[in-house]
Design a protein around this motif. Structure first.
Motif, PDB file in Angstrom:
ATOM      1  N   PRO A 283       0.777  -1.091  -0.054  1.00 18.50           N
ATOM      2  CA  PRO A 283       0.066   0.053  -0.119  1.00 18.50           C
ATOM      3  C   PRO A 283       0.785   1.235   0.016  1.00 18.50           C
ATOM      4  CG  PRO A 283      -0.265  -1.170   2.094  1.00 18.50           C
ATOM      5  CD  PRO A 283       0.442  -2.154   1.112  1.00 18.50           C
ATOM      6  N   MET A 284       1.963   1.189   0.776  1.00 21.02           N
ATOM      7  CA  MET A 284       2.760   2.528   0.869  1.00 21.02           C
ATOM      8  C   MET A 284       3.720   2.662  -0.440  1.00 21.02           C
ATOM      9  SD  MET A 284       1.704   3.729   3.434  1.00 21.02           S
ATOM     10  CE  MET A 284       2.731   5.175   3.882  1.00 21.02           C
ATOM     11  N   ALA A 285       3.808   1.698  -1.173  1.00 25.26           N
ATOM     12  CA  ALA A 285       4.648   1.841  -2.451  1.00 25.26           C
ATOM     13  C   ALA A 285       3.714   2.409  -3.464  1.00 25.26           C
ATOM     14  CB  ALA A 285       5.147   0.495  -3.128  1.00 25.26           C
ATOM     15  N   LYS A 286       2.312   2.072  -3.607  1.00 25.70           N
ATOM     16  CA  LYS A 286       1.341   2.606  -4.292  1.00 25.70           C
ATOM     17  C   LYS A 286       1.111   3.874  -4.050  1.00 25.70           C
ATOM     18  CE  LYS A 286      -1.010  -1.822  -4.561  1.00 25.70           C
ATOM     19  NZ  LYS A 286      -2.202  -2.561  -4.236  1.00 25.70           N
ATOM     20  N   ALA A 287       0.891   4.440  -2.646  1.00 23.96           N
ATOM     21  CA  ALA A 287       0.832   5.699  -2.191  1.00 23.96           C
ATOM     22  C   ALA A 287       1.856   6.621  -2.699  1.00 23.96           C
ATOM     23  CB  ALA A 287       0.597   5.815  -0.836  1.00 23.96           C
ATOM     24  N   ALA A 288       3.142   5.895  -2.594  1.00 27.68           N
ATOM     25  CA  ALA A 288       4.341   6.958  -3.104  1.00 27.68           C
ATOM     26  C   ALA A 288       4.345   7.258  -4.562  1.00 27.68           C
ATOM     27  CB  ALA A 288       5.672   6.120  -2.923  1.00 27.68           C
ATOM     28  N   VAL A 289       3.983   6.275  -5.254  1.00 29.79           N
ATOM     29  CA  VAL A 289       3.969   6.399  -6.724  1.00 29.79           C
ATOM     30  C   VAL A 289       2.502   7.615  -7.160  1.00 29.79           C
ATOM     31  CG1 VAL A 289       3.391   5.506  -9.078  1.00 29.79           C
ATOM     32  CG2 VAL A 289       4.845   4.290  -7.582  1.00 29.79           C
TER      33      VAL A 289
ATOM     34  N   THR C 250       1.890  16.272   9.474  1.00 30.49           N
ATOM     35  CA  THR C 250       2.341  15.195   8.636  1.00 30.49           C
ATOM     36  C   THR C 250       1.275  14.211   8.692  1.00 30.49           C
ATOM     37  OG1 THR C 250       4.550  15.586   9.594  1.00 30.49           O
ATOM     38  CG2 THR C 250       4.074  13.513   8.463  1.00 30.49           C
ATOM     39  N   MET C 251       0.723  14.118   7.208  1.00 30.35           N
ATOM     40  CA  MET C 251      -0.192  13.176   6.912  1.00 30.35           C
ATOM     41  C   MET C 251       0.284  11.659   7.187  1.00 30.35           C
ATOM     42  SD  MET C 251      -3.328  13.396   4.259  1.00 30.35           S
ATOM     43  CE  MET C 251      -4.489  12.118   4.207  1.00 30.35           C
ATOM     44  N   ASP C 252      -0.387  10.914   8.197  1.00 32.02           N
ATOM     45  CA  ASP C 252       0.072   9.622   8.271  1.00 32.02           C
ATOM     46  C   ASP C 252      -0.436   8.554   7.357  1.00 32.02           C
ATOM     47  OD1 ASP C 252       1.139   7.200   9.407  1.00 32.02           O
ATOM     48  OD2 ASP C 252       0.363   7.384  11.172  1.00 32.02           O
ATOM     49  N   ILE C 253      -0.017   8.252   6.061  1.00 35.04           N
ATOM     50  CA  ILE C 253      -0.728   7.691   4.878  1.00 35.04           C
ATOM     51  C   ILE C 253      -0.823   6.334   5.715  1.00 35.04           C
ATOM     52  CG2 ILE C 253      -0.744   6.819   2.438  1.00 35.04           C
ATOM     53  CD1 ILE C 253      -1.964   9.281   2.568  1.00 35.04           C
ATOM     54  N   SER C 254       0.478   6.070   6.189  1.00 32.54           N
ATOM     55  CA  SER C 254       0.539   4.409   6.640  1.00 32.54           C
ATOM     56  C   SER C 254      -0.588   4.132   7.758  1.00 32.54           C
ATOM     57  CB  SER C 254       1.749   4.237   6.983  1.00 32.54           C
ATOM     58  OG  SER C 254       2.154   4.930   8.284  1.00 32.54           O
ATOM     59  N   ALA C 255      -1.251   5.025   8.396  1.00 30.36           N
ATOM     60  CA  ALA C 255      -2.207   4.705   9.140  1.00 30.36           C
ATOM     61  C   ALA C 255      -3.605   4.146   8.442  1.00 30.36           C
ATOM     62  CB  ALA C 255      -2.630   6.011  10.004  1.00 30.36           C
ATOM     63  N   ALA C 291      -3.312   4.029  -1.245  1.00 26.34           N
ATOM     64  CA  ALA C 291      -3.067   3.238   0.123  1.00 26.34           C
ATOM     65  C   ALA C 291      -4.254   2.366   0.654  1.00 26.34           C
ATOM     66  CB  ALA C 291      -2.407   4.194   1.118  1.00 26.34           C
ATOM     67  N   GLY C 292      -5.552   2.758   0.338  1.00 26.05           N
ATOM     68  CA  GLY C 292      -6.877   2.061   0.505  1.00 26.05           C
ATOM     69  C   GLY C 292      -7.789   2.613   1.256  1.00 26.05           C
ATOM     70  N   ALA C 293      -7.802   4.055   1.270  1.00 24.95           N
ATOM     71  CA  ALA C 293      -8.724   4.654   1.827  1.00 24.95           C
ATOM     72  C   ALA C 293     -10.197   4.584   1.196  1.00 24.95           C
ATOM     73  CB  ALA C 293      -8.440   6.365   2.008  1.00 24.95           C
ATOM     74  N   ASP C 294     -11.251   4.576   2.251  1.00 21.03           N
ATOM     75  CA  ASP C 294     -12.489   4.058   2.006  1.00 21.03           C
ATOM     76  C   ASP C 294     -13.217   5.558   1.208  1.00 21.03           C
ATOM     77  OD1 ASP C 294     -12.627   1.431   2.219  1.00 21.03           O
ATOM     78  OD2 ASP C 294     -12.593   1.820   4.385  1.00 21.03           O
ATOM     79  N   ALA C 295     -12.729   6.972   1.661  1.00 16.50           N
ATOM     80  CA  ALA C 295     -13.181   7.938   1.347  1.00 16.50           C
ATOM     81  C   ALA C 295     -12.337   9.062   1.484  1.00 16.50           C
ATOM     82  CB  ALA C 295     -14.513   8.153   2.300  1.00 16.50           C
ATOM     83  N   GLN C 332      -9.600   3.126  -9.901  1.00 17.09           N
ATOM     84  CA  GLN C 332      -9.663   1.685 -10.534  1.00 17.09           C
ATOM     85  C   GLN C 332      -8.310   0.981 -10.603  1.00 17.09           C
ATOM     86  OE1 GLN C 332     -10.626   3.451 -14.328  1.00 17.09           O
ATOM     87  NE2 GLN C 332     -12.824   3.713 -13.725  1.00 17.09           N
ATOM     88  N   ALA C 333      -7.203   1.711 -10.267  1.00 15.33           N
ATOM     89  CA  ALA C 333      -5.936   1.184 -10.306  1.00 15.33           C
ATOM     90  C   ALA C 333      -5.763   0.112  -9.040  1.00 15.33           C
ATOM     91  CB  ALA C 333      -4.970   2.050 -10.390  1.00 15.33           C
ATOM     92  N   VAL C 334      -6.677   0.459  -8.132  1.00 13.24           N
ATOM     93  CA  VAL C 334      -6.813  -0.293  -6.807  1.00 13.24           C
ATOM     94  C   VAL C 334      -7.927  -1.380  -6.694  1.00 13.24           C
ATOM     95  CG1 VAL C 334      -4.912   1.064  -5.490  1.00 13.24           C
ATOM     96  CG2 VAL C 334      -7.639   1.571  -5.380  1.00 13.24           C
TER      97      VAL C 334
END
Lengths: 338, 338, 338, 338
Positions: A283-289, C250-255, C291-295, C332-334
């Motif tokens: 997921p983080m690789a995708k987010a980075a791209v 700092t937006m914590d995308i990994s969260a 990264a998988g966010a639902d919204a 779509q890519a995810v």
């Protein structure tokens, strides 16, 4: 530099600050407002130590008005830097680069299997460490030069370029014949002696952000290399230390668009170190791209659970192959290829 | 090490974790609770990589049950370590030590003036840098060995011991004849090669906490030196990086009693780097002694505003003299001398 | 709960800890190892205060073995929660939801223009604040109930559901007739009284992560709402405070993937607050979806520079329209839609 | 406010920024340097939203030149504020005040025993909570008004003033007859509605720093109370969140001298919450007094291990008595009494 005086500052204090500024080699423009006096420095302000003025009596705050870095700034090369490699691959261009490999080169079979997996996945860069100072003196310390030679063989057999970490000045000379790009680790981001030496080299340098370094400090560190005449610097976000413990580090994805805005240098993301967990790499690789990274740095191993180091964050080759397929679609979604 | 499985973990997942643990060389005690299965490792757990088990399917969390450091732990020497120096001064005993000096040795007059001020204030340790990798290649880089020789002369003339920073392995040999205590800077706290070499030396080492290092990581780093047989390690709190910007770093005063509780090693506080501001050195030096510090590390200079480096945080000699007088009373208030 | 004793712990200390554990209502299993004694608590451990045992003499460390939250945990509803709204939109399903609107409802023209832009972009949710406690008592304080009524009208005219922030218990009753989803702001994430009341309501709650809250604390806070019987909770990552100042937070995308793994609740990302800068919203919105966010929760305004609040992070309507088109491709890519 | 433009900024961009500044109600002084254009705002800059200008095209950085707070600033009352209480005790004067008591008032015997211990130790302030929103709805929620009444009785019997936490606006009126000083907890530091109401009250307010709040944000929050006409505000450092986990929070002792320098308001230190560990309270209390704190806030309980809340950080009465004796010597060492 602008020195804002406290409202209560006396004429004597203001004069002392003006004297200190002039002694530091700049001219001073004074603006006496209704509430506050402002002193602006005109002239060669780049070398000024702001903190020195901030502790003078009567000073409220000192501001740096010009950018502390020049060569790394976007204005210096607005179109962006593309770093090119002998295998005709590039980092910083339209194509998102994939740099993958083991934490440490272990043996011939391992590094060849990995190099083939990188090629098969469409990657053009092989990473791998040959020098591994480890937590225990009894742990595996890396294969050293024979490891570099093995990596070179495996890379050449698969048309890949090599990225490998340099840990001290003495290793530069030794590594030069084998590698295509030096990696400077997070712990060495402010090893100024090492950076200065790398400024004299004519091979690209991938510079990792320190675990507690700001984006500005990363750019200042890159300036050391650039000012030596080595303009092929690649920046790398690999996670910063925060109070959060759910991941080993907090990967600062926003640093990617921020760096792309402030600088012309290419930006790589390292989701393996950024998260420390294999299951968070994809997921983080995708987010980075999606956020605009020019390349990814990913740890892979045919037998990830048994890797001699960084096992937890190392992907299996099959998972890596699957990930690159998914990343290709994300790259297209942001107008790039992979 | 204890592996707590998720409530939803399958038997297959549990078995895989047990296999991985056994392969890592430990015996496994399994407790199957109503809700959750717990796997405890028995045997040589010190070298286990916890993260490796944390990413296995079905695992909730992995806990280290034993302390990750041994030689640095309080239990190893409950009475505490006292490091003694040739000038009969000590760090870690009843007397709070004062280590003071310039950021960099600049010239004979400077270092002699400072050494005399240290002696006059009752201090027994002179600090000063001879190797100064600076932000600009055009800045002052330190006097090198002649600087060490000057410092030795000044120290001997005043009965002081010398603390000076070592930045790379090659400098150890060079510095040995001149200094009494190696200082390892914050940026090198995890330079394991350097630490390991210092473990072979038979002179004390003052180890500074990294700007983003935990107390536990500091103790783990000290373990590298101790495990080489060099038992004279002194720990140093010098400020950590937080979101607060009012001071350059946030000096973690609570690390002092925490380190004293967890370890037998003496603890030094560096309020100069800890705050980055001359006007904050005095209150923080007092706080450190009140909290139990065994020594203070303070930057002083006869002409602080003109110091070639760290000017903002460097005290004038008169202010230093006044501070030591005040500190003496604080030391008495906590049952010590200074 | 597992209490690991120090190696040097005495029998007396061990007995005292066992007594304290039993008094707290659990049974104790004792394992006496060669080096160390381990005490495991069996029974109702959920309410135990670990810190209480950690300060007892002879204790090395206390570990929580079971998850501190139950209803929020993934195991409770492995398939994931989908929150459905009266306008037939949903959050948590296959479709990535877009929630957009102004920081504050200002007037009829503004909110209608925005609602139309949301609909046109394929969004199904209108956000907007009616109560705005501002930094200055002279600043705009929000339109209050008339603002909610205007927002309802604009939402209904465009088939949108409404998300609006509730700041105190007294507002719940007042807001109920107008809104479809309560938003709990970052500053109220640990306002347990408010959370408990929202647990009694039968409308969804969007719970924002506090600026210094861990992922675990966010889940614990959600547990307050869930345990009241309101199972429609949506979690929101909106940036955490770190030492980095290039972005406001700092937006914590990994969260996002971490929360998706630990919990069944849907996860929303707020790149507007997460970065504080309009020019960073697009890359971070894309990263969040990748990264998988639902919204996504995005601040928009027809005249962003003149917005009465949060101007710097508010997007123009045209930029928002362009962004949603780009996001559709990322979704779509995810494997999702938007 | 000063807007520094990028070197590459176009005339068009500069004009747009000037327009935006003028529209915001200030005059603009333009300085066109060789490298860079600087725009200085003259006039009512206090209400300007800096972030709004920072995102305009061509802007490098925006600096606030004047202090964002006025009434809280040291210049407003250079001699310092002393807050006086009906029992003739004061906070902010030469004498260091001791505020002690339980986390929560539990019963008559408990609060009387504690009040007597406070008096015996020379303290003049009794703290204690009556409203306790707890993590579990089944936990003790505080005695409410009867608790306040009990505390008043115990305080009066021992000549003490009362400090108690107010958690919502509705409690202000209710608490007024019983207490001498409102405490605003860390989680409410930016509850601007509550602060504004407390500005209307004519009783002192003890304002705790938020767990992720900067020193500047704390001062800005105090400004809300001050600007309502309530000038009796006391600031409180109680630990901030950092990456360090050895203590629950990192107590920022340097905030004490920084606040004393920037503001005229008295500063209290809370080592109980600051560390979360009973065994760290004494060293940190001493450090706080040595660093210049005007008062200490300490949690005590006759049966600390059984306290219904905050047990781990609560001291026993005997330890508290011993601590105050030691603190008295530290206070003298810094020229104060206790």
């Amino acid at each position: 530099m602008i020195v804002a005086m406290q409202e209560s500052a006396t004429e004597e204090q203001i004069d002392a600050v003006i004297d200190a500024m002039e002694e530091a080699g700049v001219h001073v423009h004074r603006t006496t407002g209704e509430m506050q006096t402002i002193l602006a420095a005109v002239g060669p302000t780049a070398g000024l130590d702001l903190a020195k003025f901030e502790v003078l009596p009567g000073v409220l705050k000192v501001h740096r008005i010009s950018s502390p870095y020049k060569l790394a700034g976007r204005a210096w090369r607005p179109q962006g830097t593309v770093v090119e490699f002998p295998n005709r691959a590039a980092i910083g261009g339209q194509k998102v680069a994939v740099i993958a490999g083991p934490c440490a080169v272990e043996d011939r079979a391992q590094i060849f299997a990995i190099a083939e997996a990188v090629k098969a996945a469409g990657g053009a860069f092989l990473r791998g460490g040959a020098f591994k100072p480890r937590s225990s003196p009894y742990s595996f310390q890396g294969l050293g030069i024979p490891g570099l030679a093995l990596m070179r063989e495996a890379a050449d057999a698969n048309g890949l370029a090599i990225v490998s970490e340099v840990m001290e000045i003495a290793q530069i000379e030794v590594m030069l014949p084998y590698i295509d790009c030096f990696q400077v680790g997070a712990r060495n981001m402010q090893n100024f002696n090492l950076l200065r030496e790398l400024g004299q080299v004519r091979k690209p340098v991938l510079l990792k952000r320190g675990i507690a370094a700001t984006v500005e400090e990363l750019l200042l560190s890159s300036e050391y290399i650039l000012s030596g005449g080595n303009y092929e610097v690649i920046l790398c976000e690999r996670g910063i230390r925060t109070y959060e413990t759910a991941t080993r580090n907090t990967m600062d994805i926003s640093a990617i668009p921020v760096l792309k805005k402030l600088s012309h240098l290419p930006v790589v993301a390292d989701p393996s170190h950024g998260t420390g967990r294999r299951d968070m790499v994809a997921p983080m690789a995708k987010a980075a791209v999606a956020a605009g990274a020019d390349a990814l740095l990913i740890e892979i191993h045919p037998n990830a659970d048994k890797a001699v180091s960084d096992a937890a964050q190392t992907m299996y080759l099959e998972d890596f192959a699957k990930l690159t397929t998914e990343l290709r679609v994300i790259a297209q979604a942001v107008g790039r290829t992979l």
